[in-house]
Design an enzyme around this catalytic site. Structure first.
Site, mmCIF file in Angstrom:
data_model
loop_
_atom_site.group_PDB
_atom_site.id
_atom_site.type_symbol
_atom_site.label_atom_id
_atom_site.label_comp_id
_atom_site.label_asym_id
_atom_site.label_seq_id
_atom_site.Cartn_x
_atom_site.Cartn_y
_atom_site.Cartn_z
ATOM 1 N N ASP A 230 0.812 -1.230 0.000
ATOM 2 C CA ASP A 230 0.000 0.000 0.000
ATOM 3 C C ASP A 230 0.842 1.275 0.000
ATOM 4 O O ASP A 230 0.392 2.326 0.464
ATOM 5 C CB ASP A 230 -0.950 -0.004 1.214
HETATM 6 N N1 LIG Z 1 3.071 -6.367 -3.260
HETATM 7 C C1 LIG Z 1 1.837 -5.881 -2.980
HETATM 8 N N2 LIG Z 1 0.780 -6.715 -2.976
HETATM 9 C C2 LIG Z 1 -0.464 -6.230 -2.691
HETATM 10 C C3 LIG Z 1 -0.648 -4.867 -2.378
HETATM 11 C C4 LIG Z 1 0.497 -4.007 -2.420
HETATM 12 O O1 LIG Z 1 0.396 -2.774 -2.212
HETATM 13 N N3 LIG Z 1 1.723 -4.536 -2.715
HETATM 14 N N4 LIG Z 1 -1.930 -4.405 -2.000
HETATM 15 C C5 LIG Z 1 -2.809 -5.479 -1.496
HETATM 16 C C6 LIG Z 1 -4.219 -5.148 -1.117
HETATM 17 N N5 LIG Z 1 -4.347 -5.022 0.340
HETATM 18 C C7 LIG Z 1 -4.894 -3.854 0.785
HETATM 19 O O2 LIG Z 1 -5.398 -3.066 -0.027
HETATM 20 C C8 LIG Z 1 -3.957 -6.062 1.223
HETATM 21 C C9 LIG Z 1 -4.163 -7.372 0.841
HETATM 22 C C10 LIG Z 1 -3.766 -8.416 1.693
HETATM 23 C C11 LIG Z 1 -3.189 -8.159 2.906
HETATM 24 C C12 LIG Z 1 -2.758 -9.323 3.744
HETATM 25 O O3 LIG Z 1 -2.314 -9.160 4.871
HETATM 26 N N6 LIG Z 1 -2.888 -10.533 3.147
HETATM 27 C C13 LIG Z 1 -2.394 -11.786 3.785
HETATM 28 C C14 LIG Z 1 -3.411 -12.899 3.623
HETATM 29 C C15 LIG Z 1 -4.790 -12.469 4.100
HETATM 30 C C16 LIG Z 1 -5.805 -13.593 3.801
HETATM 31 O O4 LIG Z 1 -5.375 -14.711 3.463
HETATM 32 O O5 LIG Z 1 -7.007 -13.311 3.924
HETATM 33 C C17 LIG Z 1 -1.147 -12.242 3.018
HETATM 34 O O6 LIG Z 1 -1.088 -12.028 1.777
HETATM 35 O O7 LIG Z 1 -0.295 -12.870 3.667
HETATM 36 C C18 LIG Z 1 -2.988 -6.852 3.303
HETATM 37 C C19 LIG Z 1 -3.381 -5.790 2.458
HETATM 38 C C20 LIG Z 1 -2.871 -6.581 -2.527
HETATM 39 N N7 LIG Z 1 -1.536 -7.077 -2.718
#
Ligand SMILES: Nc1nc2c(c(=O)[nH]1)N[C@@H](CN(C=O)c1ccc(C(=O)N[C@@H](CCC(=O)O)C(=O)O)cc1)CN2
EC number: 3.5.1.10
Length: 283
Positions: free
Chosen positions: A227
């Site tokens: 983000d």
């Molecule tokens: N490299 C990036 N990937 C993503 C971004 C980014 O800015 N850079 N934005 C996210 C979207 N997002 C908020 O808008 C967000 C999505 C997911 C997570 C998170 O903690 N995900 C966990 C798993 C959660 C689950 O399984 O329900 C994870 O990936 O380990 C935080 C913020 C999209 N991708």
């Protein structure tokens, strides 16, 4: 309408507008728009120029090489694109469908000038909506353990379909540095807060807990840092003590849809210039 579009950034100096205009006019082009901005802090010249290809002497496929002769003289970073080219798009979605559904309608109605080639999701829920709009749907579940393998499959599909823009429509998985690098400034995410406030997961819950008086949404290009990517569009809506968390989420969803749609539209129309971790939108 067959227009060429130039997005350019370089160190500011006198005569840049003349150089760009002369390149177009001397080759028979008619400029239909010329938007520029000077970033006074960094002395950077930024512009978006669109011109008609009618009577333009240089064939499309040679314009980039010909303009390179101008660009090299002024250390320009530039991109040439064409207004009649329809970009191929992939939409990633998880469980929350509102942004996904809204985008699909805007593409279907012709409001967004792009072609959705496929939908990828780590859940099955959005399959019916994708198939309703006649778009191939790929369910690619993700866990901490299989993330790299799952992304390998995603990248294979993106290449197979020739995707040029990836839209994360409330896709709740963090993309790896490898994935992000392959699509630098070609992945748009909608974050459900007015960044830089409340990055990461559950922003509405955290905003509600803080007793904020506005909530918002932010569309940004995706970078390795969660983000933190260049902000494309934001908007806000007022909330108060009378609103429950469900009201926050309801009001927020409407903002998310509009903000994401604006960002996707501007990207598809080549109106966004990224520099120094920021954007200029020539809207
Ligand atoms: N490299 C990036 N990937 C993503 C971004 C980014 O800015 N850079 N934005 C996210 C979207 N997002 C908020 O808008 C967000 C999505 C997911 C997570 C998170 O903690 N995900 C966990 C798993 C959660 C689950 O399984 O329900 C994870 O990936 O380990 C935080 C913020 C999209 N991708």
């Amino acid at each position: 309408m067959q227009n060429a579009i130039l997005l350019v950034s370089c160190p500011d100096r006198k005569g840049l507008v003349k150089e760009i205009s002369s390149f177009i006019a001397d080759n028979g082009g008619n400029i239909v728009s010329f938007d520029q901005h000077i970033d006074e802090q960094t002395k950077t010249f930024l512009a978006r120029v669109e011109w008609s290809l009618e009577d333009f002497k240089i064939p499309r496929e040679k314009i980039e090489n010909e303009f390179k002769k101008v660009a090299q003289k002024f250390s320009m970073n530039f991109q040439i694109s064409f207004s009649d080219y329809v970009k191929k798009v992939a939409i990633f979605v998880s469980k929350q469908e509102h942004c996904f559904y809204d985008l699909m309608h805007r593409f279907y109605s012709g409001e967004l000038k792009g072609e959705v080639k496929l939908v990828i999701s780590n859940h099955e829920k959005a399959r019916k909506t994708a198939e309703f709009f006649g778009v191939p749907f790929y369910h690619i579940p993700k866990t901490k353990e299989n993330k790299l393998e799952a992304e390998k499959r995603e990248l294979e599909l993106l290449k197979e379909y020739g995707v040029e823009l990836v839209v994360l429509a409330r896709y709740m998985q963090i993309l790896s540095p490898k994935f992000v690098k392959e699509y630098e400034n070609k992945i748009i995410n909608i974050h459900h807060s007015f960044l830089p406030a409340f990055p990461g997961a559950k922003p509405y819950e955290r905003a509600f807990g803080k007793g904020v008086k506005i909530i918002g949404a932010t569309a940004h290009y995706v970078t390795e840092e969660l983000d933190e990517g260049p902000i494309i569009e934001q908007d806000v809506v007022r909330v108060s003590h009378k609103d429950s968390l469900e009201d926050f989420i309801r009001k927020g969803k409407d903002i998310e849809k509009v903000v994401l749609a604006r960002a996707v539209k501007w990207h598809l129309e080549d109106k966004i210039l990224v520099y120094n971790g920021k954007t200029v939108v020539f809207e």
